[in-house]
Design an enzyme around this catalytic site. Structure first.
Site, short mmCIF file in Angstrom:
data_model
loop_
_atom_site.label_atom_id
_atom_site.label_comp_id
_atom_site.label_asym_id
_atom_site.label_seq_id
_atom_site.Cartn_x
_atom_site.Cartn_y
_atom_site.Cartn_z
N HIS A 147 42.16 47.81 46.75
CA HIS A 147 42.70 46.37 46.97
C HIS A 147 41.58 45.57 47.70
CE1 HIS A 147 44.87 42.74 46.91
NE2 HIS A 147 46.21 43.35 47.05
N ARG B 66 51.56 37.54 47.22
CA ARG B 66 50.49 37.13 48.30
C ARG B 66 49.45 36.94 47.69
NH1 ARG B 66 54.37 39.02 50.84
NH2 ARG B 66 54.41 40.26 48.93
N THR B 67 48.73 37.85 46.89
CA THR B 67 47.49 38.00 46.56
C THR B 67 47.24 36.72 45.41
OG1 THR B 67 47.55 40.21 46.48
CG2 THR B 67 45.53 39.30 45.35
N LYS C 275 48.86 43.31 22.36
CA LYS C 275 48.66 43.65 21.07
C LYS C 275 47.59 44.64 20.96
CE LYS C 275 48.94 38.60 20.31
NZ LYS C 275 48.22 37.31 20.25
N1 CP Z 1 49.32 42.44 49.73
C1 CP Z 1 49.72 42.36 48.58
O1 CP Z 1 48.93 42.64 47.63
O2 CP Z 1 50.89 41.74 48.18
P1 CP Z 1 51.15 41.07 46.74
O3 CP Z 1 51.66 42.12 45.95
O4 CP Z 1 52.46 40.28 46.95
O5 CP Z 1 49.99 40.43 46.18
#
Ligand code: CP
Length: 314
Positions: free
Chosen positions: A138, A58-59, A88
């Site tokens: 997040h 998604r992100t 590295k």
């Molecule tokens: N919600 C979310 O962060 O999904 P992803 O890990 O697929 O980006």
């Protein structure tokens, strides 16, 4: 000054409301093909660099789709943990300085270490967006979650939100709790197995706000409280250290249609996705399960985010 996006707490209530309004505008524009094509004239020639050290569907893809719909160019290092020079031993501060030196306008970073994107931002000449850092935060997921709640209830003040599942390593719930605490009369109900309860840093931060907190260890106990949103999360197995989760814990932290029957009438079920067994498949078809709308909202919100970040770039 560069407009990095690194943590929820950098945004005020007003900022969050502004992002929600802009995302709503983008969402409406995207629905129409003519206006969608027009949007591609917004940021032509601007370069988004995408650097993901951890898996993402998604992100990663919604940021890249957002850049596409705004007419930007995207360069990416997929699986940066394996295919960037980090392997590295390059210091993240140097990685940020180097990538930004290519006249990049924004760098989107998902990192396996808490604080990884902040280190990349330290010497970057371009704004850095934290697209999820280990068990840390997040913040862009937070903005799309707030937008989804605002869109559904037309307000956030007075909202009662259950945050359930892995609250220890789940970065989405950590960011969301901080953002919700900036609104009035908000109630947070935490429900997690003892070994996965919300960490002290967030609890201490929340204590400085007016938010009311209730804690439970069993999902059953939540149903004695009224709530508007149940935000469920998966156990972040990749981050567990010595925590022992019993089979019973895993079973009792699975949402089924039986749980939905006990939801208050207007309550909704959210989840940042991916779901890894903690919500049964039949639940997908219940109109109160709005996690696909939530994930769709990632696109307009990330367009609003790129716009905010780029407007700060001279
Ligand atoms: N919600 C979310 O962060 O999904 P992803 O890990 O697929 O980006």
């Amino acid at each position: 000054m560069l407009r990095h996006i690194l943590a929820s707490d950098q945004f005020s209530r007003k900022d969050i409301e502004r992002f929600c309004r802009r995302a709503a505008q983008y969402k409406a524009l995207l629905k129409n093909k003519t206006s969608r094509l027009k949007l591609q004239k917004t940021f032509p020639g601007r370069l988004m660099q995408s650097l993901f050290f951890e898996p993402s569907t998604r992100t990663d893809l919604s940021f890249r789709a957002a850049a596409h719909h705004l007419g930007m160019t995207v360069h990416q290092v997929a699986n940066a943990k394996e295919f960037s020079s980090a392997v590295k031993g390059e210091r993240p501060e140097h990685t940020g300085r180097v990538i930004s030196g290519y006249y990049s306008d924004v760098i989107v970073v998902r990192h396996h270490e808490e604080g990884g994107p902040a280190k990349i931002a330290e010497r970057s000449l371009a704004p850095v967006i934290n697209a999820g850092d280990g068990g840390g935060e997040h913040p862009t997921q937070m903005l799309l979650d707030m937008f989804t709640i605002q869109e559904r209830f037309k307000k956030i003040d007075g909202i009662r939100v259950v945050l359930a599942g892995d609250l220890k390593y789940g970065r989405t719930t950590r960011s969301l709790a901080i953002a919700l605490s900036k609104f009035n009369n908000v109630e947070l109900i935490f429900v997690a197995p003892k070994v996965l309860e919300m960490k002290k840093d967030i609890i201490e931060r929340l204590k400085e706000t007016s938010v009311r907190i209730t804690k439970f260890e069993k999902m059953e106990e939540v149903f004695q409280c009224p709530f508007d949103v149940w935000y469920h999360t998966r156990v972040q197995k990749e981050r567990l250290k010595n925590e022992k989760l019993t089979k019973e814990d895993q079973k009792t932290f699975t949402i089924t249609t039986e749980h939905l029957k006990r939801f208050p009438k207007k309550a909704i079920l959210m989840h940042p996705l991916p779901i890894a067994g903690e919500i049964t498949e039949e639940v997908d078809h219940d109109p109160r399960a709005i996690y696909f709308t939530q994930s769709d909202n990632g696109l307009p919100m990330r367009m609003a985010i790129l716009e905010w970040v780029l407007r700060g770039v001279q």
